[in-house]
Write an enzyme that holds these catalytic residues in place. Structure first.
Site, PDB file in Angstrom:
ATOM      1  N   THR A  10      43.462  36.868  38.591  1.00  0.00           N
ATOM      2  CA  THR A  10      44.055  35.804  37.764  1.00  0.00           C
ATOM      3  C   THR A  10      42.967  34.950  37.104  1.00  0.00           C
ATOM      4  O   THR A  10      43.278  34.038  36.346  1.00  0.00           O
ATOM      5  CB  THR A  10      44.957  34.875  38.617  1.00  0.00           C
ATOM      6  OG1 THR A  10      44.179  34.397  39.712  1.00  0.00           O
ATOM      7  CG2 THR A  10      46.194  35.594  39.123  1.00  0.00           C
ATOM      8  N   LYS A 124      24.438  34.348  46.387  1.00  0.00           N
ATOM      9  CA  LYS A 124      24.760  35.698  45.926  1.00  0.00           C
ATOM     10  C   LYS A 124      23.741  36.708  46.463  1.00  0.00           C
ATOM     11  O   LYS A 124      24.083  37.806  46.869  1.00  0.00           O
ATOM     12  CB  LYS A 124      24.794  35.747  44.392  1.00  0.00           C
ATOM     13  CG  LYS A 124      25.993  35.000  43.801  1.00  0.00           C
ATOM     14  CD  LYS A 124      26.069  35.154  42.294  1.00  0.00           C
ATOM     15  CE  LYS A 124      27.405  34.609  41.779  1.00  0.00           C
ATOM     16  NZ  LYS A 124      27.659  34.872  40.376  1.00  0.00           N
TER      17      LYS A 124
HETATM   18  N1  LIG Z   1      26.924  34.201  34.350  1.00  0.00           N
HETATM   19  C1  LIG Z   1      27.850  33.418  33.846  1.00  0.00           C
HETATM   20  O1  LIG Z   1      27.727  32.884  32.729  1.00  0.00           O
HETATM   21  C2  LIG Z   1      29.108  33.195  34.642  1.00  0.00           C
HETATM   22  C3  LIG Z   1      30.113  32.389  34.109  1.00  0.00           C
HETATM   23  C4  LIG Z   1      31.320  32.227  34.817  1.00  0.00           C
HETATM   24  C5  LIG Z   1      31.458  32.914  36.047  1.00  0.00           C
HETATM   25  N2  LIG Z   1      30.456  33.688  36.527  1.00  0.00           N
HETATM   26  C6  LIG Z   1      30.633  34.454  37.777  1.00  0.00           C
HETATM   27  O2  LIG Z   1      31.727  35.373  37.586  1.00  0.00           O
HETATM   28  C7  LIG Z   1      32.491  35.518  38.782  1.00  0.00           C
HETATM   29  C8  LIG Z   1      33.957  35.211  38.476  1.00  0.00           C
HETATM   30  O3  LIG Z   1      34.070  33.885  37.971  1.00  0.00           O
HETATM   31  P1  LIG Z   1      35.343  33.391  37.121  1.00  0.00           P
HETATM   32  O4  LIG Z   1      34.876  32.222  36.313  1.00  0.00           O
HETATM   33  O5  LIG Z   1      35.976  34.553  36.455  1.00  0.00           O
HETATM   34  O6  LIG Z   1      36.277  32.862  38.274  1.00  0.00           O
HETATM   35  P2  LIG Z   1      37.660  32.042  38.126  1.00  0.00           P
HETATM   36  O7  LIG Z   1      38.173  32.097  36.741  1.00  0.00           O
HETATM   37  O8  LIG Z   1      37.464  30.710  38.775  1.00  0.00           O
HETATM   38  O9  LIG Z   1      38.639  32.909  39.021  1.00  0.00           O
HETATM   39  C9  LIG Z   1      38.441  33.017  40.400  1.00  0.00           C
HETATM   40  C10 LIG Z   1      39.489  33.953  40.949  1.00  0.00           C
HETATM   41  O10 LIG Z   1      39.266  34.089  42.358  1.00  0.00           O
HETATM   42  C11 LIG Z   1      40.481  33.881  43.031  1.00  0.00           C
HETATM   43  N3  LIG Z   1      40.196  33.311  44.340  1.00  0.00           N
HETATM   44  C12 LIG Z   1      39.556  32.138  44.590  1.00  0.00           C
HETATM   45  N4  LIG Z   1      39.454  31.945  45.921  1.00  0.00           N
HETATM   46  C13 LIG Z   1      40.031  33.031  46.506  1.00  0.00           C
HETATM   47  C14 LIG Z   1      40.242  33.398  47.853  1.00  0.00           C
HETATM   48  N5  LIG Z   1      39.837  32.618  48.881  1.00  0.00           N
HETATM   49  N6  LIG Z   1      40.875  34.566  48.109  1.00  0.00           N
HETATM   50  C15 LIG Z   1      41.294  35.366  47.086  1.00  0.00           C
HETATM   51  N7  LIG Z   1      41.117  35.054  45.784  1.00  0.00           N
HETATM   52  C16 LIG Z   1      40.497  33.897  45.509  1.00  0.00           C
HETATM   53  C17 LIG Z   1      41.301  32.958  42.135  1.00  0.00           C
HETATM   54  O11 LIG Z   1      42.642  33.150  42.471  1.00  0.00           O
HETATM   55  P3  LIG Z   1      43.818  32.044  42.340  1.00  0.00           P
HETATM   56  O12 LIG Z   1      44.629  32.540  41.195  1.00  0.00           O
HETATM   57  O13 LIG Z   1      44.555  32.134  43.614  1.00  0.00           O
HETATM   58  O14 LIG Z   1      43.176  30.715  42.108  1.00  0.00           O
HETATM   59  C18 LIG Z   1      40.932  33.487  40.760  1.00  0.00           C
HETATM   60  O15 LIG Z   1      41.720  34.628  40.430  1.00  0.00           O
HETATM   61  C19 LIG Z   1      31.814  34.594  39.806  1.00  0.00           C
HETATM   62  O16 LIG Z   1      30.892  35.359  40.551  1.00  0.00           O
HETATM   63  C20 LIG Z   1      31.055  33.588  38.951  1.00  0.00           C
HETATM   64  O17 LIG Z   1      29.926  33.045  39.593  1.00  0.00           O
HETATM   65  C21 LIG Z   1      29.294  33.857  35.862  1.00  0.00           C
END
Ligand SMILES: NC(=O)c1ccc[n+]([C@@H]2O[C@H](COP(=O)([O-])OP(=O)(O)OC[C@H]3O[C@@H](n4cnc5c(N)ncnc54)[C@H](OP(=O)(O)O)[C@@H]3O)[C@@H](O)[C@H]2O)c1
Length: 296
Positions: A10, A124
């Site tokens: 999500t 990480k």
């Molecule tokens: N390099 C970059 O520029 C950059 C930028 C952004 C992110 N990232 C990395 O990309 C990755 C994904 O980030 P994102 O921004 O896509 O994340 P996000 O939009 O915050 O989404 C996190 C997801 O994880 C789920 N979640 C959170 N806690 C959980 C738990 N305890 N058990 C099961 N599911 C859980 C959430 O589900 P719910 O629907 O239940 O909330 C949501 O679907 C991370 O590793 C982040 O560090 C990197």
């Protein structure tokens, strides 16, 4: 048919992973937390993709083993909290999946970024060590900067989430002439699915280093595409250091714009070289789409 479980489907990146996995013809499984499972609106697009929903939590070992036992491969795109991700590592070892793409990779290449300078990256790194020790069949995808986080903010991470359009005022870090690399979330998902279909990518690391650009060049490009002129607030490397002292995660800004760590050449194979058939979205095309959406 290959089945793929996405944890975090999500979210920002996970929703692109779900679409790419469905496009790939996988049987799509997703694990969502109990609160999300009751939220029809958030699940709507995943159900439209035909996803099988598993209810669980990264902190619930049994739910992870149940969901992972039903699939061949697992992609995690949650924010890394070491204890939870370690639970996932243990569960995947016990369930015996054929491939695992951990969320630990979705950031800087560990080979480029100095250890001890960005706390989230060190977390990480610790998770990746545990994955290797568990001898899981991993593929780590280093992404460098996401478009939504870095390009939509003109490189000013502090403005993330303030508006879907690039900001009217932007902080320029250092001299603005250090290059960094960026990729769209859709392309990260395309690389991930390509690597999952590549038997040579088992127990390997792949970096995406596309769209190399300095912060000055990025701001100029936005000006040219949109006709808007953001106000520039200069911030020296020394001023940034002072901010990092009280908010260590801002070490990310130093890694991108002062040290140039996302644009360093490392020995990690680069995705566009490894898979030349993939076409990557450009920053210019992303800016054109943003400007159009704003009714330029
Ligand atoms: N390099 C970059 O520029 C950059 C930028 C952004 C992110 N990232 C990395 O990309 C990755 C994904 O980030 P994102 O921004 O896509 O994340 P996000 O939009 O915050 O989404 C996190 C997801 O994880 C789920 N979640 C959170 N806690 C959980 C738990 N305890 N058990 C099961 N599911 C859980 C959430 O589900 P719910 O629907 O239940 O909330 C949501 O679907 C991370 O590793 C982040 O560090 C990197």
């Amino acid at each position: 048919m290959t089945s793929t479980l996405i944890i975090g489907a999500t979210g920002l990146l996970g929703s692109e992973m779900a679409k790419a996995s469905a496009r790939n013809g996988d049987r799509l499984h997703v694990l969502v937390r109990p609160a999300t499972a009751g939220d029809e609106e958030r699940l709507h697009s995943l159900k439209e993709l035909g996803a099988k929903i598993h209810v669980g939590d990264l902190d619930d070992y049994d739910s992870l083993v149940r969901a992972a036992s039903a699939v061949d491969r697992v992609i995690s795109s949650v924010h890394v909290h070491s204890a939870s991700e370690m639970t996932l590592v243990r569960a995947l070892s016990d369930a015996g999946v054929s491939r695992y793409v951990p969320s630990a990779g979705f950031g800087l290449d560990f080979a480029a970024a100095a250890p001890g300078s960005i706390p989230p990256l060190d977390l990480k790194r610790g998770v990746f060590d545990a994955i290797r020790q568990a001898d899981l069949p991993y593929t780590v995808i280093y992404t460098n900067g996401f478009f939504s986080t870095w390009v939509a903010t003109l490189g000013d991470l502090m403005r993330f989430g303030s508006s879907p359009l690039p900001p009217e005022e932007v902080t320029l870090y250092g001299d603005g002439n250090v290059p960094a690399t960026f990729v769209s979330e859709k392309d990260i998902a395309a690389v991930t699915l390509r690597a999952l279909n590549d038997p040579n990518a088992i127990r390997s690391e792949i970096r995406i280093a596309r769209n190399k650009i300095t912060q000055n060049e990025m701001i100029d490009l936005w000006r040219g595409v949109s006709g808007r002129s953001p106000r520039i607030v200069p911030q020296s490397a020394a001023e940034l250091e002072a901010m990092i002292a009280s908010a260590p995660w801002l070490g990310l800004l130093r890694a991108f714009w002062i040290r140039g760590e996302t644009a360093l050449e490392t020995a990690t194979p680069e995705a566009g070289v490894l898979y030349p058939e993939l076409a990557f979205e450009t920053i210019e095309s992303a800016f054109v789409a943003m400007a159009d959406a704003a009714g330029r």
